[in-house]
Design an enzyme around this catalytic site. Structure first.
Site, PDB file in Angstrom:
ATOM      1  N   TYR A  15       0.826  -1.214   0.000  1.00  0.00           N
ATOM      2  CA  TYR A  15       0.000   0.000   0.000  1.00  0.00           C
ATOM      3  C   TYR A  15       0.856   1.258   0.000  1.00  0.00           C
ATOM      4  CZ  TYR A  15      -4.425  -2.411   0.469  1.00  0.00           C
ATOM      5  OH  TYR A  15      -5.532  -3.164   0.220  1.00  0.00           O
ATOM      6  N   TYR A 142     -14.683  -4.550   2.990  1.00  0.00           N
ATOM      7  CA  TYR A 142     -13.294  -4.959   2.764  1.00  0.00           C
ATOM      8  C   TYR A 142     -13.091  -6.334   3.384  1.00  0.00           C
ATOM      9  CZ  TYR A 142      -8.309  -5.421   2.672  1.00  0.00           C
ATOM     10  OH  TYR A 142      -7.043  -5.908   2.435  1.00  0.00           O
ATOM     11  N   ASP A 234     -17.218 -12.080   8.948  1.00  0.00           N
ATOM     12  CA  ASP A 234     -15.781 -11.817   8.852  1.00  0.00           C
ATOM     13  C   ASP A 234     -15.333 -11.037  10.084  1.00  0.00           C
ATOM     14  OD1 ASP A 234     -13.236 -10.964   8.353  1.00  0.00           O
ATOM     15  OD2 ASP A 234     -13.649 -10.122   6.365  1.00  0.00           O
TER      16      ASP A 234
HETATM   17  C1  LIG Z   1      -7.640  -7.007   7.268  1.00  0.00           C
HETATM   18  C2  LIG Z   1      -8.892  -7.664   6.931  1.00  0.00           C
HETATM   19  C3  LIG Z   1      -8.912  -8.804   6.102  1.00  0.00           C
HETATM   20  C4  LIG Z   1      -7.680  -9.342   5.423  1.00  0.00           C
HETATM   21  O1  LIG Z   1      -6.740  -9.816   6.333  1.00  0.00           O
HETATM   22  P1  LIG Z   1      -5.213  -9.946   5.877  1.00  0.00           P
HETATM   23  O2  LIG Z   1      -4.564 -10.732   6.961  1.00  0.00           O
HETATM   24  O3  LIG Z   1      -4.693  -8.546   5.775  1.00  0.00           O
HETATM   25  O4  LIG Z   1      -5.181 -10.649   4.564  1.00  0.00           O
HETATM   26  C5  LIG Z   1     -10.123  -9.439   5.893  1.00  0.00           C
HETATM   27  N1  LIG Z   1     -11.253  -8.974   6.457  1.00  0.00           N
HETATM   28  C6  LIG Z   1     -11.280  -7.878   7.247  1.00  0.00           C
HETATM   29  C7  LIG Z   1     -12.562  -7.431   7.846  1.00  0.00           C
HETATM   30  C8  LIG Z   1     -10.096  -7.172   7.489  1.00  0.00           C
HETATM   31  O5  LIG Z   1     -10.128  -6.063   8.229  1.00  0.00           O
END
Ligand SMILES: *Cc1c(COP(=O)(O)O)cnc(C)c1O
Length: 421
Positions: A15, A142, A234
């Site tokens: 990034y 995200y 998530d």
């Molecule tokens: C950071 C994040 C991810 C991805 O995790 P990484 O370990 O960076 O690949 C997935 N879902 C959410 C909600 C996140 O904040």
């Protein structure tokens, strides 16, 4: 040659626009919420090192547990073999989760935890010979940077180069009192095509710490259950106390089918991802037919050292002192929000648990790439604080061991920034 120059010669940072970015700051050690550079200057890690660190840096208890494990077994292939740290971690984690979570699948970061979740859902239907391949997600979501995780994330500047290659996803608005009935009818309308609904519970982190009410998410999850649509919670960002409870889904009465974890899982010590699911999902992969197998795995799946780091982190997380720290940070943030909410440069201020976010008044320019963002970032670095605004959204997301003095110092610097910038 200095560390910075050796780095700039050969390293490509995440990034980061390498042509215009300022040189990276070499960090030589960490302790508690402090990261120290080569000259011994402390930077207070107010973003928990990309949201992963929950117990402070170089935590001695985690270090000890990791060291012990390293001397016993560093890694073993996880197909056909197993080991106690993986078993114990699965047992401990499941005890903390909603009781419909029954099986634990290991991987090695948040994006892969999401990839596995998506594959579980798609193949759940495939294995039953049912054609359901559409995925539902929130606008501005995200879920990670690999292709599947990117596809279920909102389309943005970050995905622009790949948009034409991302599979199609239906994006819906965040739920609130005004649209909840409409969203439910939208889901009902496409339910027979829908494989699953994936969401960041309560807080959309990367979108700018956008927060929404548990009550309406709860209704959506319940509605999906009623309509036979699988749900993926998530918790990569929200897990392990961030929102004030152990997991954001603890604010819900309807429980998700699948959950994803990473970030705080090992306290920010080792890369690890976990996807958990219900017995019902697991059962859809059981068969004499080898084609119904979940064909997914990573070289470092269930790495024993990462498992022992996660176990140690979970021990610390469940201690009274940590739970008290979470309450303390929540209360402290709340007071600060009350104090500055009417400042003319504060457009909005919001809080969920240990996360506080303020939108800076900028007129119309609110993009991630705004120059205000760079100014704020540098302003706080100069003051010895790591804050990485998302566009004009400045947020604090500290390790739970951050001291009151450190918090007070951060708040004070934000107040000065409000006057000076
Ligand atoms: C950071 C994040 C991810 C991805 O995790 P990484 O370990 O960076 O690949 C997935 N879902 C959410 C909600 C996140 O904040």
């Amino acid at each position: 040659m200095s560390l910075v120059n050796r780095d700039l010669n050969i390293i490509w940072h995440p990034y980061t626009q390498m042509q215009t970015a300022l040189p990276p700051i070499p960090i030589v050690r960490g302790e508690g919420a402090c990261l120290y550079d080569e000259n011994g200057k402390c930077y207070i890690d107010a973003v928990s090192s990309w949201w992963v660190n929950i117990h402070g840096h170089a935590n001695p208890y985690i270090a000890q547990k990791v060291a012990e494990q390293l001397k016993k077994l560093e890694h073993v292939i996880f197909a056909g073999f197993t080991h106690e740290p993986a078993i114990e971690l699965a047992e401990h984690l499941l005890k903390l989760l909603p009781d419909n979570q029954a099986k634990v699948f290991y991987s090695d970061n948040g994006s892969t935890a999401v990839e596995v979740a998506i594959k579980m859902c798609l193949q759940y239907w495939h294995n039953q010979g049912i054609q359901r391949t559409k995925i539902l997600a929130f606008k501005n979501a995200y879920h990670g940077d690999t292709f599947g995780a990117m596809a279920v994330s909102g389309r943005s500047a970050f995905t622009a180069a790949f948009d034409s290659l991302l599979f199609e996803v239906d994006f819906i608005d965040l739920p609130d009192a005004s649209n909840i009935e409409y969203l439910k009818s939208q889901i009902s309308h496409v339910k027979s095509d829908l494989a699953c609904f994936i969401f960041e519970p309560l807080v959309q982190g990367s979108a700018g710490m956008i927060m929404y009410e548990a009550k309406y998410l709860d209704e959506l999850v319940a509605h999906c259950r009623k309509e036979g649509v699988l749900t993926i919670d998530d918790e990569v960002f929200t897990g392990f106390g961030r929102t004030g409870r152990n997991f954001a889904c603890d604010y819900l009465t309807s429980k998700p089918d699948i959950m994803c974890f990473s970030k705080g899982l090992t306290g920010g010590t080792m890369a690890m991802g976990i996807t958990t699911c219900t017995q019902q999902i697991y059962d859809a992969f059981l068969s004499e037919d080898k084609l119904k197998t979940l064909f997914h795995g990573h070289s470092y799946t269930a790495n024993p050292v990462a498992c022992s780091a996660a176990l140690a982190s979970m021990d610390l997380f469940l201690e009274d002192s940590t739970q008290k720290n979470i309450r303390r940070i929540e209360a402290s943030h709340r007071q600060f929000a009350e104090k500055i909410k009417d400042h003319p440069k504060v457009r909005t201020i919001r809080q969920t648990g240990t996360i506080i976010a303020m939108e800076w008044e900028t007129g119309s320019n609110t993009s991630y790439f705004s120059t205000l963002r760079d100014k704020l970032y540098q302003y706080f670095l100069d003051a010895g604080i790591i804050l990485r605004p998302l566009g004009n959204v400045l947020y604090i997301l500290p390790p739970y061991c951050i001291t009151d003095d450190q918090l007070i110092y951060i708040y004070a610097k934000i107040e000065t920034a409000l006057e000076e910038l």
